[in-house]
Design a protein around this motif. Structure first.
Motif, PDB file in Angstrom:
ATOM      1  N   GLU A   1       0.818  -1.215   0.000  1.00  0.00           N
ATOM      2  CA  GLU A   1       0.000   0.000   0.000  1.00  0.00           C
ATOM      3  C   GLU A   1       0.856   1.272   0.000  1.00  0.00           C
ATOM      4  OE1 GLU A   1      -3.350   2.211   2.767  1.00  0.00           O
ATOM      5  OE2 GLU A   1      -2.966   0.076   3.070  1.00  0.00           O
ATOM      6  N   THR A   2       1.933   1.278   0.768  1.00  0.00           N
ATOM      7  CA  THR A   2       2.809   2.455   0.819  1.00  0.00           C
ATOM      8  C   THR A   2       3.408   2.733  -0.548  1.00  0.00           C
ATOM      9  OG1 THR A   2       3.333   2.063   3.142  1.00  0.00           O
ATOM     10  CG2 THR A   2       4.866   3.451   1.896  1.00  0.00           C
ATOM     11  N   ARG A   3       3.870   1.689  -1.227  1.00  0.00           N
ATOM     12  CA  ARG A   3       4.467   1.890  -2.551  1.00  0.00           C
ATOM     13  C   ARG A   3       3.423   2.338  -3.565  1.00  0.00           C
ATOM     14  NH1 ARG A   3       7.707  -2.400  -0.441  1.00  0.00           N
ATOM     15  NH2 ARG A   3       6.490  -4.069  -1.417  1.00  0.00           N
ATOM     16  N   ARG A   4       2.215   1.815  -3.458  1.00  0.00           N
ATOM     17  CA  ARG A   4       1.150   2.280  -4.364  1.00  0.00           C
ATOM     18  C   ARG A   4       0.842   3.746  -4.104  1.00  0.00           C
ATOM     19  NH1 ARG A   4      -1.054  -2.787  -2.920  1.00  0.00           N
ATOM     20  NH2 ARG A   4      -2.625  -1.761  -1.627  1.00  0.00           N
ATOM     21  N   ARG A   5       0.894   4.157  -2.852  1.00  0.00           N
ATOM     22  CA  ARG A   5       0.644   5.562  -2.520  1.00  0.00           C
ATOM     23  C   ARG A   5       1.777   6.455  -3.049  1.00  0.00           C
ATOM     24  NH1 ARG A   5       0.184   8.306   3.098  1.00  0.00           N
ATOM     25  NH2 ARG A   5      -0.507  10.359   2.446  1.00  0.00           N
ATOM     26  N   ILE A   6       3.018   5.987  -2.980  1.00  0.00           N
ATOM     27  CA  ILE A   6       4.139   6.741  -3.543  1.00  0.00           C
ATOM     28  C   ILE A   6       3.926   6.930  -5.043  1.00  0.00           C
ATOM     29  CG2 ILE A   6       6.611   6.662  -4.080  1.00  0.00           C
ATOM     30  CD1 ILE A   6       7.000   5.269  -1.319  1.00  0.00           C
TER      31      ILE A   6
ATOM     32  N   GLU B   1       1.098   7.020  -6.585  1.00  0.00           N
ATOM     33  CA  GLU B   1       0.029   8.023  -6.726  1.00  0.00           C
ATOM     34  C   GLU B   1       0.577   9.439  -6.558  1.00  0.00           C
ATOM     35  OE1 GLU B   1      -3.351   7.940  -7.371  1.00  0.00           O
ATOM     36  OE2 GLU B   1      -3.092   5.839  -7.930  1.00  0.00           O
ATOM     37  N   LEU B   2       1.456   9.638  -5.579  1.00  0.00           N
ATOM     38  CA  LEU B   2       2.054  10.958  -5.364  1.00  0.00           C
ATOM     39  C   LEU B   2       2.874  11.387  -6.572  1.00  0.00           C
ATOM     40  CD1 LEU B   2       3.311  10.568  -1.681  1.00  0.00           C
ATOM     41  CD2 LEU B   2       1.468  12.076  -2.465  1.00  0.00           C
TER      42      LEU B   2
ATOM     43  N   GLU C   1       4.873  12.915   3.448  1.00  0.00           N
ATOM     44  CA  GLU C   1       3.498  12.478   3.215  1.00  0.00           C
ATOM     45  C   GLU C   1       3.121  11.237   4.022  1.00  0.00           C
ATOM     46  OE1 GLU C   1       1.254  14.057   1.241  1.00  0.00           O
ATOM     47  OE2 GLU C   1       2.743  15.628   0.816  1.00  0.00           O
ATOM     48  N   PHE C   2       4.102  10.671   4.750  1.00  0.00           N
ATOM     49  CA  PHE C   2       3.894   9.423   5.467  1.00  0.00           C
ATOM     50  C   PHE C   2       4.277   9.563   6.933  1.00  0.00           C
ATOM     51  CE2 PHE C   2       4.513   8.325   1.060  1.00  0.00           C
ATOM     52  CZ  PHE C   2       3.562   7.354   0.830  1.00  0.00           C
TER      53      PHE C   2
END
Length: 84
Positions: A11-16, A18-19, A33-34
């Motif tokens: 999830e963290t990598r998917r959010r990165i 997205e950013l 952002e985290f």
């Protein structure tokens, strides 16, 4: 391809990703952002780089990260061949 799926499995990598879809960022901007440690962010960035999902470029004293859209296009094309 295994690195790619491993990278997308978090999830963290998917959010990165997205950013970085919106703009290029350095590691400090991404970490802001985290709510996790900067070494953890570096680890996630390394996995994303090994999967060719992101590209890094040294700019002065910072490393700028950007999304590698060509690998995502390749993945999408491969997924679409599975429909046939």
């Amino acid at each position: 391809m295994n690195y790619l799926f491993k990278a997308l499995n978090d999830e963290t990598r998917r959010r990165i990703i997205e950013l970085l879809k919106d703009k290029d960022m350095n590691a400090g901007e991404i970490a802001d952002e985290f709510n996790i440690s900067k070494p953890s962010i570096s680890h996630h960035l390394d996995i994303l780089k090994r999967a060719d999902l992101i590209i890094s470029e040294k700019k002065g004293q910072f490393v700028q990260y950007s999304l590698n859209t060509s690998i995502l296009e390749d993945l999408l094309a491969w997924i679409l061949t599975l429909k046939k």
